[in-house]
Design a protein around this motif. Structure first.
Motif, PDB file in Angstrom:
ATOM      1  N   THR A  76       1.060  50.863  20.251  1.00 31.35           N
ATOM      2  CA  THR A  76       1.222  49.637  19.497  1.00 31.35           C
ATOM      3  C   THR A  76       1.179  49.846  17.996  1.00 31.35           C
ATOM      4  O   THR A  76       1.336  48.913  17.236  1.00 31.35           O
ATOM      5  CB  THR A  76       0.112  48.636  19.884  1.00 31.35           C
ATOM      6  OG1 THR A  76      -1.162  49.223  19.594  1.00 31.35           O
ATOM      7  CG2 THR A  76       0.176  48.298  21.347  1.00 31.35           C
ATOM      8  N   ARG A  77       0.962  51.055  17.554  1.00 26.68           N
ATOM      9  CA  ARG A  77       0.931  51.306  16.124  1.00 26.68           C
ATOM     10  C   ARG A  77       2.339  51.168  15.556  1.00 26.68           C
ATOM     11  O   ARG A  77       3.277  51.785  16.040  1.00 26.68           O
ATOM     12  CB  ARG A  77       0.390  52.708  15.859  1.00 26.68           C
ATOM     13  CG  ARG A  77       0.195  53.002  14.377  1.00 26.68           C
ATOM     14  CD  ARG A  77      -0.401  54.393  14.177  1.00 26.68           C
ATOM     15  NE  ARG A  77      -1.716  54.482  14.789  1.00 26.68           N
ATOM     16  CZ  ARG A  77      -2.005  55.306  15.782  1.00 26.68           C
ATOM     17  NH1 ARG A  77      -1.064  56.092  16.269  1.00 26.68           N
ATOM     18  NH2 ARG A  77      -3.218  55.341  16.310  1.00 26.68           N
ATOM     19  N   MET A 131      16.228  42.199  27.698  1.00 28.06           N
ATOM     20  CA  MET A 131      14.822  41.835  27.473  1.00 28.06           C
ATOM     21  C   MET A 131      13.900  43.021  27.736  1.00 28.06           C
ATOM     22  O   MET A 131      12.893  43.198  27.036  1.00 28.06           O
ATOM     23  CB  MET A 131      14.444  40.657  28.358  1.00 28.06           C
ATOM     24  CG  MET A 131      15.066  39.331  27.941  1.00 28.06           C
ATOM     25  SD  MET A 131      14.659  38.827  26.242  1.00 28.06           S
ATOM     26  CE  MET A 131      12.877  38.628  26.357  1.00 28.06           C
ATOM     27  N   ARG A 132      14.223  43.851  28.709  1.00 29.09           N
ATOM     28  CA  ARG A 132      13.410  45.052  28.940  1.00 29.09           C
ATOM     29  C   ARG A 132      13.520  46.003  27.746  1.00 29.09           C
ATOM     30  O   ARG A 132      12.536  46.665  27.375  1.00 29.09           O
ATOM     31  CB  ARG A 132      13.851  45.752  30.230  1.00 29.09           C
ATOM     32  CG  ARG A 132      13.375  45.053  31.505  1.00 29.09           C
ATOM     33  CD  ARG A 132      13.579  45.939  32.729  1.00 29.09           C
ATOM     34  NE  ARG A 132      14.994  46.156  32.996  1.00 29.09           N
ATOM     35  CZ  ARG A 132      15.730  45.390  33.795  1.00 29.09           C
ATOM     36  NH1 ARG A 132      15.168  44.337  34.389  1.00 29.09           N
ATOM     37  NH2 ARG A 132      16.998  45.649  34.001  1.00 29.09           N
ATOM     38  N   THR A 133      14.706  46.059  27.139  1.00 28.26           N
ATOM     39  CA  THR A 133      14.860  46.878  25.935  1.00 28.26           C
ATOM     40  C   THR A 133      13.975  46.356  24.803  1.00 28.26           C
ATOM     41  O   THR A 133      13.318  47.125  24.097  1.00 28.26           O
ATOM     42  CB  THR A 133      16.336  46.889  25.483  1.00 28.26           C
ATOM     43  OG1 THR A 133      17.152  47.436  26.526  1.00 28.26           O
ATOM     44  CG2 THR A 133      16.513  47.720  24.219  1.00 28.26           C
ATOM     45  N   LEU A 134      13.945  45.046  24.637  1.00 26.29           N
ATOM     46  CA  LEU A 134      13.085  44.447  23.611  1.00 26.29           C
ATOM     47  C   LEU A 134      11.613  44.676  23.934  1.00 26.29           C
ATOM     48  O   LEU A 134      10.796  44.894  23.034  1.00 26.29           O
ATOM     49  CB  LEU A 134      13.377  42.951  23.489  1.00 26.29           C
ATOM     50  CG  LEU A 134      14.797  42.576  23.029  1.00 26.29           C
ATOM     51  CD1 LEU A 134      14.969  41.067  23.005  1.00 26.29           C
ATOM     52  CD2 LEU A 134      15.110  43.182  21.667  1.00 26.29           C
ATOM     53  N   LEU A 168      21.004  54.349  18.152  1.00 26.48           N
ATOM     54  CA  LEU A 168      21.832  54.344  19.359  1.00 26.48           C
ATOM     55  C   LEU A 168      21.033  54.821  20.567  1.00 26.48           C
ATOM     56  O   LEU A 168      21.157  54.261  21.668  1.00 26.48           O
ATOM     57  CB  LEU A 168      23.057  55.230  19.153  1.00 26.48           C
ATOM     58  CG  LEU A 168      24.103  54.713  18.156  1.00 26.48           C
ATOM     59  CD1 LEU A 168      25.183  55.760  17.924  1.00 26.48           C
ATOM     60  CD2 LEU A 168      24.738  53.427  18.677  1.00 26.48           C
ATOM     61  N   GLY A 169      20.207  55.837  20.381  1.00 29.90           N
ATOM     62  CA  GLY A 169      19.397  56.338  21.483  1.00 29.90           C
ATOM     63  C   GLY A 169      18.385  55.316  21.959  1.00 29.90           C
ATOM     64  O   GLY A 169      18.174  55.146  23.170  1.00 29.90           O
ATOM     65  N   THR A 170      17.763  54.613  21.026  1.00 31.25           N
ATOM     66  CA  THR A 170      16.768  53.612  21.397  1.00 31.25           C
ATOM     67  C   THR A 170      17.384  52.489  22.218  1.00 31.25           C
ATOM     68  O   THR A 170      16.752  51.968  23.148  1.00 31.25           O
ATOM     69  CB  THR A 170      16.120  53.028  20.126  1.00 31.25           C
ATOM     70  OG1 THR A 170      15.492  54.082  19.394  1.00 31.25           O
ATOM     71  CG2 THR A 170      15.088  51.968  20.476  1.00 31.25           C
ATOM     72  N   GLN A 223       6.757  50.120  21.323  1.00 33.06           N
ATOM     73  CA  GLN A 223       6.783  51.205  20.341  1.00 33.06           C
ATOM     74  C   GLN A 223       6.267  50.769  18.968  1.00 33.06           C
ATOM     75  O   GLN A 223       6.249  51.570  18.038  1.00 33.06           O
ATOM     76  CB  GLN A 223       8.214  51.737  20.213  1.00 33.06           C
ATOM     77  CG  GLN A 223       8.723  52.401  21.480  1.00 33.06           C
ATOM     78  CD  GLN A 223      10.202  52.739  21.400  1.00 33.06           C
ATOM     79  OE1 GLN A 223      10.898  52.293  20.488  1.00 33.06           O
ATOM     80  NE2 GLN A 223      10.689  53.524  22.357  1.00 33.06           N
ATOM     81  N   GLY A 224       5.843  49.512  18.846  1.00 31.96           N
ATOM     82  CA  GLY A 224       5.215  49.074  17.610  1.00 31.96           C
ATOM     83  C   GLY A 224       5.957  48.031  16.820  1.00 31.96           C
ATOM     84  O   GLY A 224       5.442  47.538  15.816  1.00 31.96           O
ATOM     85  N   THR A 225       7.174  47.641  17.227  1.00 31.66           N
ATOM     86  CA  THR A 225       7.928  46.619  16.512  1.00 31.66           C
ATOM     87  C   THR A 225       7.530  45.239  17.019  1.00 31.66           C
ATOM     88  O   THR A 225       7.567  44.988  18.219  1.00 31.66           O
ATOM     89  CB  THR A 225       9.441  46.817  16.702  1.00 31.66           C
ATOM     90  OG1 THR A 225       9.819  48.106  16.227  1.00 31.66           O
ATOM     91  CG2 THR A 225      10.231  45.760  15.941  1.00 31.66           C
TER      92      THR A 225
END
Length: 473
Positions: free
Chosen positions: A250-251, A166-169, A111-113, A175-177
């Motif tokens: 990017t890890r 899109m900014r969230t994605l 939820l926070g993310t 964050q690495g996803t």
């Protein structure tokens, strides 16, 4: 991570691409170009007719533990508060024995993310379109997937909400996803690392950095790229190059081991969720309560008192009363079952890919609905007896009639669930109601005696619930 697709049926041709960790890639193109087919093939939901898809050098299985998949439809129940929805999803997906504190931590983090921490107690149906889409993404983030597939996440959203999503994605990718989206919206491409632009024939017209898309076709805007590709323009694939974000960003995050809940736990979770969803849906509660009340009221008006009085026997009326009691029990089960599955098909499909078994799912439906049907049948018999529409009899007789009614309701519920699974939307299920009820009335023997039916009609009559109940009573 390396993923390659050469061909998927007759829709995609000569598709080859690499997706890097922490990368946001968009699949664009006109309608019918094969964007969703390519997405599902990369996710392992489809097997390419030619070529191979590799994830870290291995072939993917359907919905592997490192994947998250967000289809176009919402994959969450609208009746439940957002936080409750995510906790049920976490319980189904996380390994057996996961401590509640870990589940709560995963829900809070998801939820926070997605910026939904303040919406935890809000019913999903009260969220905006953009918030519901982010809520669907939050469900996938519960198990920290390394790869996230989204099918047209901005479809139906206004430009501001779509850009925010899109900014969230973009943040998730940072964050690495690894994130892969299909899109019809030109503005979505600007925040992506890579664009795979498909021609109307399913071949890549462009594969390369998003920043070089317009220049590759010598046009000033993304909108004009669509026209150029439709006219047959195609450029060679361009190397993506190194990502400029710091290595620490990017890890990829280490995924949780997602074994899924066991059979009994799935049944318990699905039963609790089904009961809560039912009670929170005012329309469903109104139908469950209102249908027996209206049918009992109509029967009370339709049948005269004392129809079973031995001093003035009326066999015709007695048989008809038993028939309509049998049909009432059948109708309760059928009407309650018809909307149980088709209203949550997107949720069911996604949870099946995440490891939910059909046995616990169907058992949960029966566990929730059978007590409701038993109460409705008991009320029907009790009210009719109190109003002298049924004869005086001992408890074993009425116990037998009650059990038979419940069995009839259960059989009708099973038929309703089967029909609900066979259609795609509630409107189609509603059309099934008269189609399934009419044979019960026609072949029951209440209006045309069974001996007078043709041989085919007599054979069909033995499968009719009102015939069995009325005959047995």
């Amino acid at each position: 991570m390396t993923q390659r697709v050469k061909k998927a049926g007759d829709i995609l041709r000569d598709v080859s691409l690499d997706l890097l960790p922490g990368q946001l890639t968009a699949i664009a193109g006109s309608s019918g170009a094969g964007k969703t087919v390519l997405l599902e093939t990369l996710a392992g939901l489809r097997t390419p007719a030619q070529g191979v898809v590799l994830h870290d050098g291995s072939r993917p299985g359907p919905a592997g533990p490192e994947f998250g998949l967000v289809p176009q439809e919402d994959i969450i129940h609208r009746e439940l508060p957002l936080g409750r929805t995510l906790r049920y999803a976490a319980g189904l997906r996380m390994a057996p024995g996961t401590p509640p504190a870990v589940v709560d931590e995963a829900v809070t983090a998801a939820l926070g993310t997605l910026g939904l921490s303040r919406r935890t107690g809000v019913p999903v149906g009260s969220l905006s379109g953009g918030e519901r889409k982010r809520a669907s993404i939050a469900v996938e983030l519960l198990t920290r997937p390394r790869v996230l597939f989204l099918d047209e996440p901005t479809s139906g959203l206004d430009p501001v909400t779509g850009a925010d999503l899109m900014r969230t994605l973009r943040t998730l990718a940072g964050q690495g996803t690894t994130v892969l989206v299909t899109t019809h919206t030109p503005a979505d491409l600007a925040v992506c690392d890579q664009v795979v632009f498909l021609s109307p024939h399913g071949t890549p017209a462009y594969t390369g950095p998003a920043a070089g898309l317009c220049a590759a076709f010598a046009v000033p805007s993304v909108e004009e790229v669509y026209g150029a590709v439709a006219a047959g323009a195609r450029v060679a694939a361009e190397p993506l190059g190194e990502l400029t974000r710091p290595e620490t960003e990017t890890r990829a995050a280490a995924p949780l081991v997602r074994l899924g809940a066991g059979t009994l736990r799935q049944w318990a979770l699905l039963t609790r969720r089904g009961a809560e969803t039912l009670l929170r849906n005012r329309l469903s509660v109104a139908v469950l309560v209102g249908s027996p009340v209206m049918i009992v009221a109509m029967f009370a008006v339709l049948f005269r008192a004392g129809a079973f009085d031995p001093r003035s026997p009326d066999p015709g009326s007695s048989a008809m009363i038993l028939f309509w009691i049998a049909f009432g029990a059948f109708f309760f089960g059928l009407s309650d079952g018809l909307l149980q599955i088709c209203t949550e098909l997107p949720v069911l499909r996604r949870e099946r890919l995440a490891g939910m078994r059909l046995g616990p799912y169907v058992a949960s439906k029966l566990t929730v609905m059978l007590p409701v049907l038993a109460v409705a049948d008991a009320v029907l018999l009790a009210v009719l007896r109190a109003l002298d529409r049924l004869p005086t009899a001992d408890w074993p007789t009425y116990g037998s009639l009650f059990v038979t009614s419940v069995l009839a309701s259960a059989a009708a519920l099973a038929l309703g669930l089967l029909a609900s699974a066979a259609v795609r939307e509630p409107g189609q299920a509603t059309l099934m109601l008269p189609l399934l009820c009419f044979p019960q009335v026609l072949f029951s023997g209440a209006f045309v005696p069974v001996p007078r039916m043709a041989w085919a009609g007599r054979a069909i009559s033995w499968a009719m619930t009102p015939h069995e109940l009325a005959g047995g009573s």
